[in-house]
Scaffold this active site. Structure first.
Site, PDB file in Angstrom:
ATOM      1  N   ASP B  79       0.860  -1.178   0.000  1.00 39.75           N
ATOM      2  CA  ASP B  79       0.000   0.000   0.000  1.00 39.75           C
ATOM      3  C   ASP B  79       0.902   1.235   0.000  1.00 39.75           C
ATOM      4  O   ASP B  79       2.108   1.125   0.300  1.00 39.75           O
ATOM      5  CB  ASP B  79      -0.891  -0.038   1.245  1.00 39.75           C
ATOM      6  CG  ASP B  79      -1.844   1.144   1.307  1.00 39.75           C
ATOM      7  OD1 ASP B  79      -2.362   1.549   0.254  1.00 39.75           O
ATOM      8  OD2 ASP B  79      -2.065   1.657   2.419  1.00 39.75           O
ATOM      9  N   ASP B  81      -0.114   5.244   0.774  1.00 40.39           N
ATOM     10  CA  ASP B  81      -0.342   6.229   1.837  1.00 40.39           C
ATOM     11  C   ASP B  81      -0.493   5.490   3.172  1.00 40.39           C
ATOM     12  O   ASP B  81      -1.302   4.572   3.304  1.00 40.39           O
ATOM     13  CB  ASP B  81      -1.611   7.039   1.542  1.00 40.39           C
ATOM     14  CG  ASP B  81      -1.654   8.330   2.353  1.00 40.39           C
ATOM     15  OD1 ASP B  81      -0.609   8.742   2.891  1.00 40.39           O
ATOM     16  OD2 ASP B  81      -2.742   8.924   2.455  1.00 40.39           O
ATOM     17  N   ASP B 306      -1.808  -0.475   5.845  1.00 35.09           N
ATOM     18  CA  ASP B 306      -2.149   0.083   7.159  1.00 35.09           C
ATOM     19  C   ASP B 306      -3.630   0.022   7.484  1.00 35.09           C
ATOM     20  O   ASP B 306      -4.032   0.450   8.560  1.00 35.09           O
ATOM     21  CB  ASP B 306      -1.659   1.542   7.253  1.00 35.09           C
ATOM     22  CG  ASP B 306      -2.447   2.467   6.323  1.00 35.09           C
ATOM     23  OD1 ASP B 306      -2.738   2.045   5.180  1.00 35.09           O
ATOM     24  OD2 ASP B 306      -2.781   3.581   6.749  1.00 35.09           O
TER      25      ASP B 306
END
Lengths: 358, 358
Positions: B79, B81, B306
């Site tokens: 991922d 961001d 996240d």
């Protein structure tokens, strides 16, 4: 009643039941998939067998059999679109039916989820269609939004008198907020800068006195408005989200539907990570408010409405007598697919039949 | 690992656990109420007892213990961001970590739900932050939308080559649709008349060749766009709704969050009475597509992300090895409130730790 039994039998004999069920309008359902699933279920697939089967046919009362059902009723809560009119067309004999109800001593309340008009604007629409109604008898969701805010302390003399409202909505709610002395920003002419960059959103300063965001039908709804509303709801302590209603879509004639307020509410809910208070039919606030304000006796109150997920739901929530006219969004096939325990108490061809009129 | 055990114990001793759990960001949850409910639950109320209790403390691996977990992994899905950067700030040692992974022979795929940029635009952002990545390694949700449409027949040589797309979105999706030779209307500069009356909506004529509506992040999102999209979806046979992602909101720094694409998708879903195909993490289409296209072996693939509801969900759906760095939206407290069976396989302070870097 006779005509309906024939109707249901005809479907059964021709084996068309399943197709008719699958053609249901999906307007009030969250997902079209739900409709398909219902059509695929055993209930929908099996043709109803009124004479011998386990699922009783829906009985549609006519002008001879319907009126007696209202004998012990003292207050009628009437939905508007789909009951008294459809779009701009009056339902046959609706004005005469209201006169009969009044002659019989029944109190009338007109409760609509539509938020685009105020009570005063609605009264004008009633008059233009030949319906005699006073603004005091009208409970529009625009009015409900203001009434709810007053009940939680907004407006003059309230406990939150220092707070104002951010309105994502139209003139109906604007007028009701003014009438209730509740200060607001937003509404029809709310100008905001484009929110097309993170910097624009980082720099946006919201009015720190906002204590509630009201979402109604809003033709000026935009991403910038969602940004402003979600920042208020996430960052201002105690800021609450109020929905004038959560209806998904409305028929506007010619087989076309227009987006209702429900999708706009969901957009703000998702962006802000919160849940709105729905002050209209379909929510939990309205019925206790009506009972309190109009001193309703549920055992002597009936609701007449065309939507299962708002009108009939409200009636079932409060133990009211529920009447569904077939002049709105709910079809006989849809009713037949429901277990008898979930159906309205009475199904009629139109509101006029309840008054003994053709 | 040591530091976390101390961390958890400290909360337990001071009895602060419940407050910390209740302060969780609600960004990825549908309703704030859900968070409160979680905080009120027995799990969240009871302080964790790492030494003797039934709930094992979350172990956070460091640069000494983390790298060995990736020994048998050949492909890393990363991922962006919250993993490589946060807003415009690079995560410490992220560029070096990518170099280590490549040196160790691992294939890298950068999979982001953000739809605002195309692959090419993303590659430029990577470079500007000192990250060496080629466009072919980037799977943005803007690219996924075009890939999905091609997979169902849109574009040159497809079975639906006569169909075009209505785009409610930004330049990233525009560029990917052009690159895939899929004709579209809408996008950044889509001008529509005001839809502030029933007549305006009755008279609106939509392009009859539209076969799909794509909703991405759209700063020009409006009621008029919802009207146009819902009419296409309700009235044009076979017209499908595609969401670039359904993320609710994103951190943009300073404690502020911006509305994501999720709310825009819900607004169109509700108005049209349908459900979107989500082509990003969180949906069901992406992982089989990645496996097919990149010939992934799930048992040798790890995902580093996240977000529990997109990154870790994707990994769990496909039996991938799941790694969560604490540099994004998910806190240690949130992880601790989950049953061990629902936690990621590995929790690390940052992506750099997985590469043996501080």
């Amino acid at each position: 009643m006779r005509s309906v039994m024939l109707h249901a039998r005809r479907f059964g004999m021709q084996g068309h039941w399943r197709i008719l069920a699958a053609k249901q309008p999906a307007c009030c359902l969250r997902h079209r998939a739900t409709v398909v699933a219902a059509a695929e279920s055993g209930t929908a697939q099996a043709p109803p067998k009124p004479a011998t089967g386990s699922i009783a046919a829906v009985q549609v009362l006519d002008e001879h059999t319907a009126p007696e059902k209202l004998q012990s009723i003292s207050t009628l809560i009437l939905d508007c679109d789909g009951v008294l009119w459809r779009g701009s067309e009056i339902i046959r004999n609706a004005p005469e039916a209201l006169r009969v109800f009044r002659r019989d001593g029944k109190r009338l309340l007109f409760v609509t989820n539509n938020s685009s008009k105020s009570r005063v604007e609605y009264a004008a629409k009633f008059r233009s269609l030949g319906l005699e109604v006073s603004p005091d008898e009208i409970v529009s969701s625009s009015y409900c939004a203001a009434a709810y805010l007053k009940s939680v302390g907004f407006g003059a003399n309230g406990s939150r008198t220092d707070k104002k409202v951010l309105l994502l909505g139209w003139t109906g709610v604007e007028q009701e907020l003014r009438a209730a002395d509740i200060p607001f920003i937003g509404g029809r002419e709310f100008q905001l800068p484009a929110m097309d960059s993170m910097d624009a959103m980082k720099e946006l300063q919201v009015d720190p006195d906002i204590g509630a965001v009201v979402v109604g039908w809003d033709p000026n709804f935009s991403y910038s408005r969602i940004v402003y509303a979600s920042i208020c709801l996430r960052e201002l302590p105690g800021c609450v989200l109020v929905a004038t209603n959560t209806d998904c879509a409305d028929h506007i004639g010619g087989g076309r539907m227009m987006p209702g307020t429900g999708g706009l509410v969901r957009a703000v809910e998702v962006a802000a990570g919160t849940t709105a208070v729905n002050v209209a039919k379909g929510g939990e606030w309205l019925l206790p408010y009506l009972c309190r304000t109009y001193n309703l006796d549920p055992s002597r109150t009936a609701i007449i409405g065309d939507r299962m997920d708002t009108d009939i739901l409200l009636g079932r929530q409060g133990g009211l007598f529920t009447c569904l006219p077939l002049t709105g969004v709910t079809t006989l096939e849809r009713l037949q697919s429901l277990p008898p325990s979930e159906r309205p108490n009475v199904v009629v061809g139109s509101v006029a039949k309840l008054a003994g009129l053709p």
